[in-house]
Design a protein around this motif. Sequence first.
Motif, short mmCIF file in Angstrom:
data_model
loop_
_atom_site.label_atom_id
_atom_site.label_comp_id
_atom_site.label_asym_id
_atom_site.label_seq_id
_atom_site.Cartn_x
_atom_site.Cartn_y
_atom_site.Cartn_z
N ARG A 132 40.53 47.75 30.97
CA ARG A 132 41.24 46.71 31.73
C ARG A 132 41.56 45.52 30.83
O ARG A 132 42.66 45.00 30.83
CB ARG A 132 40.40 46.22 32.92
CG ARG A 132 40.16 47.26 33.98
CD ARG A 132 41.45 47.67 34.67
NE ARG A 132 41.37 49.07 35.07
CZ ARG A 132 40.97 49.50 36.26
NH1 ARG A 132 40.63 48.63 37.18
NH2 ARG A 132 40.90 50.79 36.53
N ALA A 136 45.30 44.52 29.89
CA ALA A 136 45.75 43.23 30.44
C ALA A 136 46.15 42.29 29.29
O ALA A 136 47.14 41.56 29.37
CB ALA A 136 44.65 42.59 31.29
N THR A 137 45.38 42.32 28.21
CA THR A 137 45.70 41.48 27.05
C THR A 137 47.05 41.91 26.47
O THR A 137 47.88 41.06 26.12
CB THR A 137 44.59 41.58 25.98
OG1 THR A 137 43.33 41.31 26.60
CG2 THR A 137 44.81 40.60 24.84
N ARG A 139 49.53 43.30 28.03
CA ARG A 139 50.61 42.85 28.92
C ARG A 139 50.89 41.35 28.70
O ARG A 139 52.03 40.91 28.68
CB ARG A 139 50.25 43.10 30.39
CG ARG A 139 50.49 44.55 30.83
CD ARG A 139 50.39 44.69 32.34
NE ARG A 139 49.04 44.44 32.84
CZ ARG A 139 48.06 45.35 32.85
NH1 ARG A 139 48.29 46.57 32.42
NH2 ARG A 139 46.87 45.04 33.31
N ARG A 140 49.84 40.59 28.50
CA ARG A 140 49.99 39.14 28.33
C ARG A 140 50.66 38.78 27.01
O ARG A 140 51.51 37.91 26.96
CB ARG A 140 48.59 38.49 28.43
CG ARG A 140 48.56 36.98 28.21
CD ARG A 140 47.21 36.38 28.61
NE ARG A 140 46.06 36.97 27.95
CZ ARG A 140 45.70 36.72 26.69
NH1 ARG A 140 46.41 35.91 25.95
NH2 ARG A 140 44.64 37.29 26.16
N ASP A 367 35.67 40.85 31.50
CA ASP A 367 36.94 40.20 31.15
C ASP A 367 36.91 39.53 29.78
O ASP A 367 37.75 38.72 29.45
CB ASP A 367 37.33 39.18 32.23
CG ASP A 367 36.27 38.10 32.38
OD1 ASP A 367 35.25 38.17 31.65
OD2 ASP A 367 36.45 37.19 33.20
#
Length: 391
Positions: A132, A136-137, A139-140, A367
């Motif tokens: 995750r 997510a990183t 995508r950012r 996270d």
Amino acid sequence: MRSISIFGATGSIGESAFDLLMGSGGPKTWRAVAVTGGRNVARLAEMARALHAEIAVIADEALLPDLRAALAGTGIEAAAGTQAIAETADRPADWTLSAIVGAAGLAPGLRVVERGGTLALANKESLVAAGRLLMATARRTGATILPVDSEHSAVFQCLDGDSLEVVERVTLTASGGAFRDWPLERLAQATVAEASSHPNWDMGQRITIDSASMFNKALEVIEAHEFFGLPGDRIEVLVHPESIIHALVSYVDGGTLAHLGPPDMRHAIGHALHWPRREKLPLARLDLAALGSLTFRAPCETRWPALALARQVIAQGGAAGAVLNAAKEQALDDFIAGRIRFTDMAGAVAHALDLAAGRPGFGTSPDSLEAVLEWDAQARRDAAAWQTAAA
Ligand code: NDP
């Protein structure tokens, strides 16, 4: 000229990548930023010299003087230690191969993704432990992650940009490893040497043993879930002893695409190296007439309990991937060191997962790298203590 870095250059995947790079012009074609190794100073220095790398980094700090001596007079920087490897990932390179084995590959890979780079990911453990966080990183920051694991490269190539909505299921093939045809009752006596010999693939020792236990496929099922965003019930495993079909993608219209190739990781590495183009690679071609037939069978979950653990991890989500990955690494260390039997590894991992599930925060995906490493450290302790707990 494209710039490249190879993390884990001295390993099996790193050697295959090096072979491709040298076969396509070496330093005349590629600008090598960094190469890293764990302990093999001589080979790392050789590679750094051949590629004219800017920096070579060895994980074991005690080996820095040896690395410096091996690179004397070349102008190539030498560095050592885990922190130096992570920092080296910040150096801009157009393409970075993540081929360190185990959870040690996570920190440098994550830093490449944090700087928005292109990460060719062989280190499946990164996605299992921190899928995750990594995705997510990416995508950012707009980073690109390219699969290098042969099955995931095969799925990626079959999908060719298709939406997951039209995909009914993905099938990852598995050779079945060293003990595919062993009588079940013999497995408990399997030795490290026996588990370290793969029928088709020439790989590092750890992944070869993981193939025999199917923990490698368990990691890959979780990797496919994290990377492609597919639910666990749409990812299947099929035993295919010849290792010619690497994966299949079945569509809602009843059609299935398969990716075929000889069992040579240079195909998947080469695909990622040149993506989004395809380049001619000097590798063996498939001769289906010579092969004659391909065979398949459903995996036996009694022989390979790791597969059920992968399904459990996907269902649990949260920190389960980090726990399974670390507990598996500890169990593998314990098997290699002769502390537990081959068949004990799944029990140790299940034990660590059971304990973790009772701890606060288990249901939340870690996270940060620190959070992943906390679950990782605890899971290693739990898996190591399993023998005592089981006694
Ligand atoms: P190897 O064991 O052959 O090589 C591992 C590499 O990582 C070596 O360069 C080793 O250095 C280095 N290394 C080991 N420990 C550390 C550490 N603590 N810190 C930094 N570097 C370290 O592994 P493989 O090449 O087989 O596998 C690499 C990754 O690719 C794994 O994640 C594996 O699952 C994945 N993979 C491998 C495939 C294969 O065919 N081999 C197929 C698909 C995926 P040194 O040797 O100098 O000690």
